[in-house]
Design a protein around this motif. Structure first.
Motif, PDB file in Angstrom:
ATOM      1  N   ALA A  33       0.787   5.193   9.836  1.00  0.00           N
ATOM      2  CA  ALA A  33       1.821   5.911  10.592  1.00  0.00           C
ATOM      3  C   ALA A  33       1.207   6.654  11.783  1.00  0.00           C
ATOM      4  CB  ALA A  33       2.566   6.882   9.678  1.00  0.00           C
ATOM      5  N   ASP A  47      -6.799  -7.424  12.409  1.00  0.00           N
ATOM      6  CA  ASP A  47      -7.315  -6.304  11.601  1.00  0.00           C
ATOM      7  C   ASP A  47      -8.690  -6.633  10.991  1.00  0.00           C
ATOM      8  OD1 ASP A  47      -4.941  -4.999  12.181  1.00  0.00           O
ATOM      9  OD2 ASP A  47      -4.089  -5.166  10.167  1.00  0.00           O
ATOM     10  N   ALA A 102       0.594  -1.133  17.598  1.00  0.00           N
ATOM     11  CA  ALA A 102      -0.345  -0.423  16.703  1.00  0.00           C
ATOM     12  C   ALA A 102      -1.494  -1.339  16.335  1.00  0.00           C
ATOM     13  CB  ALA A 102       0.372   0.058  15.448  1.00  0.00           C
ATOM     14  N   LYS A 117       0.804  -1.229   0.000  1.00  0.00           N
ATOM     15  CA  LYS A 117       0.000   0.000   0.000  1.00  0.00           C
ATOM     16  C   LYS A 117       0.834   1.275   0.000  1.00  0.00           C
ATOM     17  CE  LYS A 117      -2.279  -0.821   3.761  1.00  0.00           C
ATOM     18  NZ  LYS A 117      -1.760  -2.123   4.170  1.00  0.00           N
ATOM     19  N   TYR A 143      -1.468   5.565  13.516  1.00  0.00           N
ATOM     20  CA  TYR A 143      -1.692   4.521  14.531  1.00  0.00           C
ATOM     21  C   TYR A 143      -0.369   4.111  15.168  1.00  0.00           C
ATOM     22  CZ  TYR A 143      -6.548   4.225  13.261  1.00  0.00           C
ATOM     23  OH  TYR A 143      -7.866   4.544  13.070  1.00  0.00           O
ATOM     24  N   ARG A 144       0.698   4.132  14.368  1.00  0.00           N
ATOM     25  CA  ARG A 144       2.017   3.791  14.907  1.00  0.00           C
ATOM     26  C   ARG A 144       2.504   4.863  15.884  1.00  0.00           C
ATOM     27  NH1 ARG A 144       4.910  -0.203  12.134  1.00  0.00           N
ATOM     28  NH2 ARG A 144       3.612  -1.211  10.557  1.00  0.00           N
ATOM     29  N   GLY A 165      -4.710   2.719   4.236  1.00  0.00           N
ATOM     30  CA  GLY A 165      -5.000   2.219   5.579  1.00  0.00           C
ATOM     31  C   GLY A 165      -5.764   0.919   5.533  1.00  0.00           C
ATOM     32  N   ARG A 166      -6.719   0.772   6.472  1.00  0.00           N
ATOM     33  CA  ARG A 166      -7.530  -0.445   6.536  1.00  0.00           C
ATOM     34  C   ARG A 166      -9.011  -0.158   6.319  1.00  0.00           C
ATOM     35  NH1 ARG A 166      -2.923  -1.217   7.364  1.00  0.00           N
ATOM     36  NH2 ARG A 166      -1.876  -2.969   8.382  1.00  0.00           N
ATOM     37  N   ASP A 167      -9.421   1.062   6.721  1.00  0.00           N
ATOM     38  CA  ASP A 167     -10.853   1.401   6.741  1.00  0.00           C
ATOM     39  C   ASP A 167     -11.117   2.697   5.979  1.00  0.00           C
ATOM     40  OD1 ASP A 167      -9.412   3.009   8.488  1.00  0.00           O
ATOM     41  OD2 ASP A 167     -11.066   3.230   9.902  1.00  0.00           O
ATOM     42  N   ILE A 168     -10.246   3.046   5.054  1.00  0.00           N
ATOM     43  CA  ILE A 168     -10.391   4.348   4.382  1.00  0.00           C
ATOM     44  C   ILE A 168     -11.629   4.341   3.472  1.00  0.00           C
ATOM     45  CG2 ILE A 168      -9.226   6.147   3.036  1.00  0.00           C
ATOM     46  CD1 ILE A 168      -7.870   5.287   5.767  1.00  0.00           C
TER      47      ILE A 168
HETATM   48  O1   DC Z   1      -0.302  -0.030   7.620  1.00  0.00           O
HETATM   49  P1   DC Z   1       0.510  -0.177   8.885  1.00  0.00           P
HETATM   50  O2   DC Z   1       1.136  -1.545   9.018  1.00  0.00           O
HETATM   51  O3   DC Z   1       1.521   0.908   9.071  1.00  0.00           O
HETATM   52  O4   DC Z   1      -0.559  -0.043  10.084  1.00  0.00           O
HETATM   53  C1   DC Z   1      -0.210  -0.240  11.444  1.00  0.00           C
HETATM   54  C2   DC Z   1      -1.414  -0.765  12.227  1.00  0.00           C
HETATM   55  O5   DC Z   1      -2.399   0.266  12.310  1.00  0.00           O
HETATM   56  C3   DC Z   1      -2.123  -1.973  11.605  1.00  0.00           C
HETATM   57  O6   DC Z   1      -1.902  -3.154  12.348  1.00  0.00           O
HETATM   58  C4   DC Z   1      -3.581  -1.666  11.640  1.00  0.00           C
HETATM   59  C5   DC Z   1      -3.699  -0.256  12.097  1.00  0.00           C
HETATM   60  N1   DC Z   1      -4.390   0.595  11.123  1.00  0.00           N
HETATM   61  C6   DC Z   1      -5.749   0.688  11.246  1.00  0.00           C
HETATM   62  O7   DC Z   1      -6.327   0.034  12.104  1.00  0.00           O
HETATM   63  N2   DC Z   1      -6.438   1.513  10.420  1.00  0.00           N
HETATM   64  C7   DC Z   1      -5.807   2.217   9.475  1.00  0.00           C
HETATM   65  N3   DC Z   1      -6.511   3.026   8.676  1.00  0.00           N
HETATM   66  C8   DC Z   1      -4.405   2.102   9.307  1.00  0.00           C
HETATM   67  C9   DC Z   1      -3.724   1.273  10.162  1.00  0.00           C
END
Ligand code: DC
Length: 220
Positions: free
Chosen positions: A34, A181, A96, A14, A36-37, A126-129
């Motif tokens: 980043a 996730d 994170a 990604k 969330y990190r 991300g995950r939920d964009i």
């Molecule tokens: O993409 P990444 O590995 O840098 O994300 C780090 C953590 O943050 C991942 O385990 C899930 C969480 N995360 C999330 O829950 N929602 C997001 N939009 C992005 C990341």
């Protein structure tokens, strides 16, 4: 404003892809992982137990997490400190993944993400964009690859940085993070109904970028 959402599991490519697509289109790249990190780093520095949801909820409103762009590079500021170089360790990855299940953590970062997308053209990953943060994004991509391919990519990335890594450990960590996730109650990782699936297992970075640019040009 033009909003491009790129979601997918850890190691799908990604950030590499989103960064290149953003540069091609002259949009801003927003790396929500980043954020969330940075929150995870704050929690680790304060000795918070990743399984103590009440403690996380109690302190997660304290840190000031902001994003700046310096020469086109996203800089994450945690209480004013540039923490970019501290965000990629396995400890931060694990924290994170664990702390991002917390609804209070998500609420805090959601506003910041939406505000960035309101003000400028963005490629946000991300995950939920596509599902939660920018449901009206003009283009939504769900980027994925097999667990084996993703583990290998992460392994090579760490080795190249001179860090010690074991492929089998990374494979296990990726499976664990995928599970967490995808199965959390709030904003789990899932493909939005209107997202386009791109499986990068057998594609080069250039091929993926080209495919996404074609999708964008087709829609916008
Ligand atoms: O993409 P990444 O590995 O840098 O994300 C780090 C953590 O943050 C991942 O385990 C899930 C969480 N995360 C999330 O829950 N929602 C997001 N939009 C992005 C990341």
């Amino acid at each position: 404003m033009i909003n491009i959402a790129i979601d997918g599991p850890a190691g799908a490519g990604k950030s590499t892809i989103a960064k290149k697509v953003a540069a091609e289109k002259s949009y801003i790249y927003v790396d929500t992982g980043a954020m969330y990190r940075a929150m995870a780093l704050f929690l680790l520095r304060n000795g918070i137990d990743p399984d103590d949801a009440a403690a996380i909820s109690a302190v997660c409103h304290e840190p000031d997490i902001t994003i700046e762009y310096r020469e086109g590079v996203q800089v994450v500021l945690l209480n004013g400190e540039n923490v970019n170089d501290s965000l990629r360790t396995p400890q931060v990855s694990d924290m994170a993944s664990r702390s991002s299940v917390n609804p209070d953590v998500r609420d805090k970062l959601l506003e910041l993400q939406r505000e960035l997308a309101r003000k400028q053209n963005v490629v946000m990953d991300g995950r939920d964009i596509g599902t939660v943060v920018l449901p009206n994004a003009q283009v939504k991509i769900f980027l994925t690859a097999s667990v084996e391919v993703r583990a290998k990519r992460r392994y090579l990335e760490l080795v190249q940085k001179g860090m010690e890594a074991e492929l089998s450990d990374i494979t296990e960590q990726i499976k664990e993070r995928d599970y967490r996730d995808m199965n959390r109650p709030v904003a789990p990782l899932k493909q939005a109904d209107d997202a386009i699936l791109v499986d990068t297992s057998d594609m080069t970075i250039e091929q993926v970028v080209e495919k996404i640019l074609l999708i964008i040009d087709d829609r916008i």
